[in-house]
Design an enzyme around this catalytic site. Structure first.
Site, PDB file in Angstrom:
ATOM      1  N   LYS A  76      30.804  83.658  25.877  1.00  0.00           N
ATOM      2  CA  LYS A  76      32.319  83.648  26.328  1.00  0.00           C
ATOM      3  C   LYS A  76      32.678  85.008  26.905  1.00  0.00           C
ATOM      4  O   LYS A  76      32.249  85.925  26.488  1.00  0.00           O
ATOM      5  CB  LYS A  76      33.386  83.400  25.042  1.00  0.00           C
ATOM      6  CG  LYS A  76      34.711  82.750  25.558  1.00  0.00           C
ATOM      7  CD  LYS A  76      34.130  81.468  25.478  1.00  0.00           C
ATOM      8  CE  LYS A  76      35.702  80.565  26.118  1.00  0.00           C
ATOM      9  NZ  LYS A  76      35.654  79.117  25.899  1.00  0.00           N
ATOM     10  N   ASP A 116      37.976  78.919  32.088  1.00  0.00           N
ATOM     11  CA  ASP A 116      38.709  78.489  30.656  1.00  0.00           C
ATOM     12  C   ASP A 116      40.177  78.872  31.105  1.00  0.00           C
ATOM     13  O   ASP A 116      40.426  78.586  32.184  1.00  0.00           O
ATOM     14  CB  ASP A 116      37.941  79.687  29.723  1.00  0.00           C
ATOM     15  CG  ASP A 116      38.234  79.459  28.257  1.00  0.00           C
ATOM     16  OD1 ASP A 116      37.887  78.520  27.633  1.00  0.00           O
ATOM     17  OD2 ASP A 116      39.452  80.067  27.750  1.00  0.00           O
TER      18      ASP A 116
END
Ligand code: NAD
Length: 375
Positions: A76, A116
């Protein structure tokens, strides 16, 4: 090993703002585990981004990819910034600088970023272009969630919701329910919530309630999601839709329905409302909608939970499809893509279900047993 990320990089991105000043934004990329394949995970732009949160999300990705058995690890990234206060040009300069700073860590066989929170296909296009400049040739397989014209995947937008619908279909089979006789409430009418409501409606379920950040609407006789979408496009919210009663987001969760689909934010089902939830199935389309205390209460009540790392993994599966098509320079038809998605989701659901029976564990624990075990 699994408790710690393999690698975490913090970067400082100086960006020339439109007014001529220079601001320095802090960003990071955390790579949790790549035992099963290249790191995979989104990049978020948000004022609350912290290294701790990004690390937790990277680990989540590792388990998610393992549960659906796609050959990826987990990662991430994030940049602490407020994109709502930045111009498109400022965001482009930030994205290109951030990519330059992490360019040695990413790549089609190393780490493949995706969108995201508050990053979109345009941001992915800037990342791909910056990476390609370093390589000297175009590398579409370096990111997923790109615009279709650059090699993006047409069904990506709806893939998460299609995966949710496949999981619900498998769950009702096991619970002896049918689509025609099941009612559904969906919290959140954004990309995932709207597509889930539409697909479930098309499959014969009766959608009785939907909501967005402003509140929700309820009609026990059924609501047509397509008409609600049209209403929301005109009015900016589902509120005010004809032939329905207005409810709050809190009330929506506690409405009488068979299937509850939280598709908005994290921490929506808590110890304060879990006991009042009437649904037989909670299909977690959002990430982390149920707190650990609420999870315990729902399990004690016998609610069947389809955990987020299984339920919403159609999204990362679509990313995988995009990457595979980019690498092989192939283009799949819509039918081919949907049938592959169905195969992966149904297999994953049933493997989690079997694990839960064999290990006498709830579905969330079973998904983790399976995911952690595979890694
Ligand atoms: P989105 O921004 O398109 O939609 C979010 C929706 O939630 C909006 O309708 C918004 O009005 C609503 N909302 C915001 N606050 C709310 C509140 N307090 N109560 C009720 N509704 C509220 O986001 P999305 O892409 O649909 O993502 C929704 C969730 O699904 C997130 O948890 C996300 O992490 C997760 N998810 C998304 C994908 C994907 O492919 N988009 C994949 C996996 C998981």
């Amino acid at each position: 090993m699994l408790k710690h990320p393999k690698r975490a990089m913090i970067v400082s991105c100086p960006v020339k703002m439109d007014d001529g000043t220079v601001k320095v934004f802090t960003g990071c990329r955390v790579q949790h585990n790549d035992s099963r394949g290249p790191f995979k995970g989104g990049i978020r732009y948000h004022p609350d981004v912290t290294l701790d949160e990004v690390t937790a999300l990277a680990m989540w990705m590792t388990w998610k990819c393992a549960v659906v058995d796609i050959p990826y690890g987990g990662a991430k990234g994030g940049v602490c910034c407020n994109p709502k206060e930045m111009s498109r040009n400022e965001l482009e300069r930030l994205t290109r600088r951030y990519t330059t700073l992490i360019v040695d860590l990413i790549g089609p066989y190393r780490d493949v970023p995706a969108p995201d929170v508050y990053t979109d296909e345009q941001v992915m296009a800037w990342i791909m272009d910056t990476y390609s400049i370093f390589k000297g040739y175009s590398v579409p397989e370096s990111v997923t969630g790109k615009p279709i014209i650059l090699g993006g995947f047409k069904q990506r937008e709806e893939a998460t919701s299609r995966g949710v619908a496949f999981c619900i279909r498998e769950a009702i089979k096991h619970l002896g329910m049918t689509a025609k006789k099941s009612t559904v409430a969906v919290q959140g009418f954004g990309s995932v919530g709207w597509n889930a409501a539409r697909i479930l409606h098309d499959e014969g379920y009766r959608v009785v309630a939907v909501s967005d950040s402003k509140g929700g609407i309820y009609n026990p006789g059924g609501i047509d999601p397509y008409k609600v979408f049209e209403h929301k496009s005109r009015k900016g919210s589902v509120i005010g839709y004809a032939d329905s009663k207005q409810v709050t987001n809190e009330e929506l969760l506690e409405l009488p329905c068979d299937i509850l689909v939280p598709a908005a934010l994290e921490n929506q089902i808590t110890r304060d409302n879990a006991a009042n939830i009437k649904a037989k199935i909670v299909a977690e389309a959002a990430n982390g909608p149920t707190t650990p205390e609420a999870d315990r209460i729902l399990n004690e009540k016998g609610v069947f939970i389809i955990p987020d790392i299984l339920d919403n993994s159609g999204g990362v599966t679509a990313s995988y499809f995009e990457w595979v098509q980019n690498l092989t320079r192939e283009r799949w038809t819509e039918e081919e893509a949907n049938s592959r998605l169905e195969g992966i989701m149904v297999k994953a659901f049933n493997e989690v279900y079997e694990t839960s029976k064999k290990r006498q564990a709830d579905m969330r624990t079973a998904a983790l047993i399976l995911g952690v075990g595979r890694v």
